[in-house]
Design a protein around this motif. Structure first.
Motif, mmCIF file in Angstrom:
data_model
loop_
_atom_site.group_PDB
_atom_site.id
_atom_site.type_symbol
_atom_site.label_atom_id
_atom_site.label_comp_id
_atom_site.label_asym_id
_atom_site.label_seq_id
_atom_site.Cartn_x
_atom_site.Cartn_y
_atom_site.Cartn_z
ATOM 1 N N HIS A 15 0.846 -1.094 -0.006
ATOM 2 C CA HIS A 15 0.028 0.038 0.066
ATOM 3 C C HIS A 15 0.859 1.151 -0.116
ATOM 4 N N VAL A 16 0.892 2.063 -0.719
ATOM 5 C CA VAL A 16 1.541 3.266 -1.300
ATOM 6 C C VAL A 16 0.892 4.387 -1.299
ATOM 7 N N VAL A 17 1.002 5.311 -0.526
ATOM 8 C CA VAL A 17 0.435 6.646 -0.294
ATOM 9 C C VAL A 17 1.088 7.678 -1.055
ATOM 10 N N LEU A 18 0.507 8.674 -1.843
ATOM 11 C CA LEU A 18 1.029 9.713 -2.281
ATOM 12 C C LEU A 18 0.675 11.023 -1.261
ATOM 13 N N ALA A 19 2.001 11.406 -0.971
ATOM 14 C CA ALA A 19 1.532 12.479 0.138
ATOM 15 C C ALA A 19 2.309 13.941 -0.314
ATOM 16 N N GLY A 20 1.820 15.051 0.359
ATOM 17 C CA GLY A 20 2.708 16.046 0.078
ATOM 18 C C GLY A 20 1.783 17.231 0.106
ATOM 19 N N GLN A 21 2.395 18.648 -0.154
ATOM 20 C CA GLN A 21 1.600 19.803 -0.252
ATOM 21 C C GLN A 21 0.858 19.748 -1.651
ATOM 22 N N PRO A 22 -0.223 20.620 -1.507
ATOM 23 C CA PRO A 22 -0.876 20.915 -3.006
ATOM 24 C C PRO A 22 -0.032 21.170 -3.990
ATOM 25 N N ASN A 23 -0.633 20.941 -4.948
ATOM 26 C CA ASN A 23 0.130 21.239 -6.444
ATOM 27 C C ASN A 23 1.496 20.698 -6.557
ATOM 28 N N VAL A 24 2.010 19.707 -6.186
ATOM 29 C CA VAL A 24 3.276 19.117 -6.275
ATOM 30 C C VAL A 24 3.400 17.938 -7.151
ATOM 31 N N GLY A 33 -3.970 17.187 -0.875
ATOM 32 C CA GLY A 33 -2.641 18.240 -0.316
ATOM 33 C C GLY A 33 -2.581 18.440 1.229
ATOM 34 N N LEU A 34 -1.540 18.363 1.861
ATOM 35 C CA LEU A 34 -1.446 18.481 3.117
ATOM 36 C C LEU A 34 -1.151 20.211 3.429
ATOM 37 N N ARG A 35 -1.991 20.577 3.866
ATOM 38 C CA ARG A 35 -1.828 22.278 4.144
ATOM 39 C C ARG A 35 -2.916 22.710 5.174
ATOM 40 N N ASP A 36 -2.324 23.726 5.880
ATOM 41 C CA ASP A 36 -3.488 24.383 6.802
ATOM 42 C C ASP A 36 -4.443 25.135 5.677
ATOM 43 N N LEU A 78 6.488 11.003 -0.531
ATOM 44 C CA LEU A 78 6.311 12.263 -0.129
ATOM 45 C C LEU A 78 7.158 13.179 -1.296
ATOM 46 N N LEU A 79 5.839 13.679 -2.082
ATOM 47 C CA LEU A 79 6.344 14.402 -3.223
ATOM 48 C C LEU A 79 6.697 15.880 -2.910
ATOM 49 N N VAL A 80 7.768 16.644 -3.310
ATOM 50 C CA VAL A 80 8.138 17.809 -3.182
ATOM 51 C C VAL A 80 8.421 18.453 -4.708
ATOM 52 N N ALA A 99 7.800 23.298 5.280
ATOM 53 C CA ALA A 99 6.335 22.869 5.485
ATOM 54 C C ALA A 99 6.666 21.263 5.045
ATOM 55 N N ASP A 100 7.336 20.948 4.068
ATOM 56 C CA ASP A 100 7.789 19.510 3.725
ATOM 57 C C ASP A 100 8.300 18.764 4.649
ATOM 58 N N SER A 101 9.318 19.593 5.694
ATOM 59 C CA SER A 101 9.983 18.972 6.708
ATOM 60 C C SER A 101 8.909 18.636 7.636
ATOM 61 N N ALA A 102 7.959 19.490 7.844
ATOM 62 C CA ALA A 102 6.962 19.290 9.010
ATOM 63 C C ALA A 102 6.149 18.096 8.558
ATOM 64 N N ILE A 103 5.823 17.790 7.350
ATOM 65 C CA ILE A 103 5.136 16.755 7.102
ATOM 66 C C ILE A 103 5.997 15.465 7.451
ATOM 67 N N LEU A 104 7.224 15.601 6.971
ATOM 68 C CA LEU A 104 7.937 14.238 7.252
ATOM 69 C C LEU A 104 8.087 14.099 8.729
ATOM 70 N N GLU A 105 8.006 15.167 9.578
ATOM 71 C CA GLU A 105 8.365 14.633 10.966
ATOM 72 C C GLU A 105 7.173 14.112 11.532
ATOM 73 N N LYS A 106 5.937 14.374 11.132
ATOM 74 C CA LYS A 106 4.606 14.002 11.517
ATOM 75 C C LYS A 106 4.399 12.241 10.771
ATOM 76 N N LEU A 107 5.231 11.910 9.912
ATOM 77 C CA LEU A 107 4.816 10.719 9.426
ATOM 78 C C LEU A 107 5.562 9.689 10.369
ATOM 79 N N PRO A 108 4.444 8.417 10.571
ATOM 80 C CA PRO A 108 4.717 7.344 11.669
ATOM 81 C C PRO A 108 6.209 6.595 11.326
ATOM 82 N N ALA A 109 6.965 6.700 12.649
ATOM 83 C CA ALA A 109 8.338 6.061 12.217
ATOM 84 C C ALA A 109 8.661 4.829 11.743
ATOM 85 N N ARG A 110 7.470 3.947 11.618
ATOM 86 C CA ARG A 110 7.661 2.408 11.204
ATOM 87 C C ARG A 110 7.551 2.745 9.699
ATOM 88 N N LEU A 111 7.004 3.487 8.896
ATOM 89 C CA LEU A 111 6.685 3.826 7.555
ATOM 90 C C LEU A 111 8.027 3.993 6.954
#
Length: 451
Positions: free
Chosen positions: A219-228, A274-277, A302-304, A313-325
């Motif tokens: 199971h592969v998830v594509l994650a990142g900010q909008p428009n990447v 896309g992950l953002r506020d 994680l697309l950038v 903002a990308d670094s913040a997403i990386l920090e929130k990712l589960p450590a096991r992933l």
């Protein structure tokens, strides 16, 4: 083992919908009177005959072939009838209703396979391979399921079990001669056998792990900010325009899924919002669902934007990712950044630079996904499930425990023998030798009806 409840069961064995031929399977005891009432004839064992399948008033419901397999020479080990009629859903339901009127009951999911297991026609690993062959998403998975169905996995487990039994016999015999126990075991090459057993367990665990990958996929998830470019990458990997691609941020509001295969491995690709506020309530729901998908993922891409690299903002997403992933950082849009497609490592991360739009570097990403999955191209893997891996892992732990005990400063052969017994019990869970009834219920309830 014998079936306690061997009442007559019936089910439509072919897939729902219209088809040229539809099959109804019936299993139970003493089915010749059943066949006589249904067709007016007594069937000859293992010989197809053309019959009218008749209603209670003697009128014809349908015409087709009747096959009779007397016990114990049948799939379930009981008397089995197969009615091969026309594959319309209405006529199939009419024919099934007639079978129920004659005293059969509707089979539960997997009940035919469960009876085959309980009657000794196959072991539990082979029974599970039946469902895995039906559910196979790739040709490689289907070939591996056939090997397991034919008993290759079970034979490998049986050989391990035999070696464990022989080793246990040596140890148990030695317990009666405490003065000479270690010398006796050394003379019988017990420690060499233990080492070879560990090596074989490791090999089978690796092959079963490959089989689980074929069965369950990744199971592969594509994650990142909008428009990447997440949606563009999904479309490129899937080979179709599944996702809407626009320059407008926040186009994707809900998870989009596609299953692709790379070298026979099914990859379940999930494109997320896309992950953002944001103050948009609908987009907030989509982002919350994105994090739910990430929690369930095996791998996160994680697309950038390659023009900007990894931002705060990308670094913040990386920090929130589960450590096991497992994670791969994908620098997309290299065609706009003027850079080249490549794969390299940065600290503890793997980076793949590509362009989804220009189809550059996609093969690098596919190869990296296979590497992360741990796939090794081989033709001798067994189709396997998570419970098989858990049982093999438990057996390995007990055998390793036995090795530590016997090579420790104070060898205790009683504990050594107990670890070997527990290892054998763990292996027995794979083939069903030591399997609780409630686990059987869970396993067979996931089969399709008619199987």
């Amino acid at each position: 083992m014998a079936v306690v409840n061997n009442d007559t069961i019936a089910a439509i064995a072919t897939a729902p919908g219209r088809g040229g031929v539809g099959v109804i399977r019936i299993s139970g005891s003493a089915l010749l009177p059943f066949a006589l009432q249904l067709t007016g004839k007594t069937p000859t064992p293992r010989q197809a005959s053309l019959n009218h399948f008749r209603a209670a008033d003697g009128s014809s419901i349908d015409s087709g072939l009747l096959l009779y397999f007397p016990a114990p020479h049948s799939f379930t080990g009981e008397d089995v009838l197969e009615l091969q009629g026309h594959g319309g859903p209405v006529v199939m339901q009419m024919l099934l209703a007639r079978c129920l009127d004659l005293g059969a009951r509707l089979a539960e999911p997997g009940e035919f396979s469960r009876r085959a297991f309980l009657n000794g026609k196959m072991d539990l690993a082979q029974a599970e391979a039946v469902a895995d062959l039906i559910d196979a998403a790739t040709a490689s998975a289907a070939r591996s399921a056939v090997r397991s169905l034919q008993g290759e996995f079970s034979r490998a487990i049986g050989e391990l079990n035999e070696e464990l039994i022989n080793l246990r016999m040596l140890v148990e015999a030695t317990l009666d001669f405490p003065e000479e126990e270690i010398d006796f075991l050394q003379a019988a090459d017990a420690f060499g056998r233990l080492q070879r057993l560990q090596e074989k367990l490791a090999d089978i665990f690796q092959r079963a792990g490959q089989g689980k990958l074929l069965q369950a996929g990744l199971h592969v998830v594509l994650a990142g900010q909008p428009n990447v470019g997440k949606s563009s990458l999904l479309n490129r990997l899937a080979g179709d325009d599944l996702a809407i691609v626009t320059p407008i941020a926040g186009t994707t509001r809900d998870a989009l899924r596609s299953t692709i295969q790379i070298e026979g491995i099914p990859l379940h690709i999930i494109d997320t919002a896309g992950l953002r506020d944001t103050d948009d309530e609908v987009e907030k729901i989509g982002i919350a669902r994105s994090w739910q998908e990430i929690e369930r993922a095996d791998v996160v891409l994680l697309l950038v934007d390659a023009r900007q690299g990894v931002t705060e903002a990308d670094s913040a997403i990386l920090e929130k990712l589960p450590a096991r992933l497992q994670r791969i950082t994908v620098h997309n849009k290299i065609d706009l950044a003027g850079s080249k497609a490549e794969r390299h490592s940065e600290a503890d991360a793997v980076v793949v630079s590509l362009s989804a739009k220009a189809n550059q570097g996609i093969d690098l990403l596919r190869a990296e996904l296979l590497r992360v999955a741990g796939w090794q191209q081989t033709e001798d893997v067994f189709i396997a499930r998570e419970r098989h891996l858990r049982a093999l892992s438990a057996a390995r732990e007990h055998v390793a425990g036995a090795s530590r005990i016997v090579h420790g400063p104070f060898p205790a052969l009683e504990l050594f023998a107990e670890e070997l017994r527990l290892a054998q019990q763990a292996l027995g869970q794979i083939t069903g030798e030591f399997t609780a009834d409630d686990l059987l219920g869970v396993i067979f309830s996931r089969f399709c009806i008619g199987k």
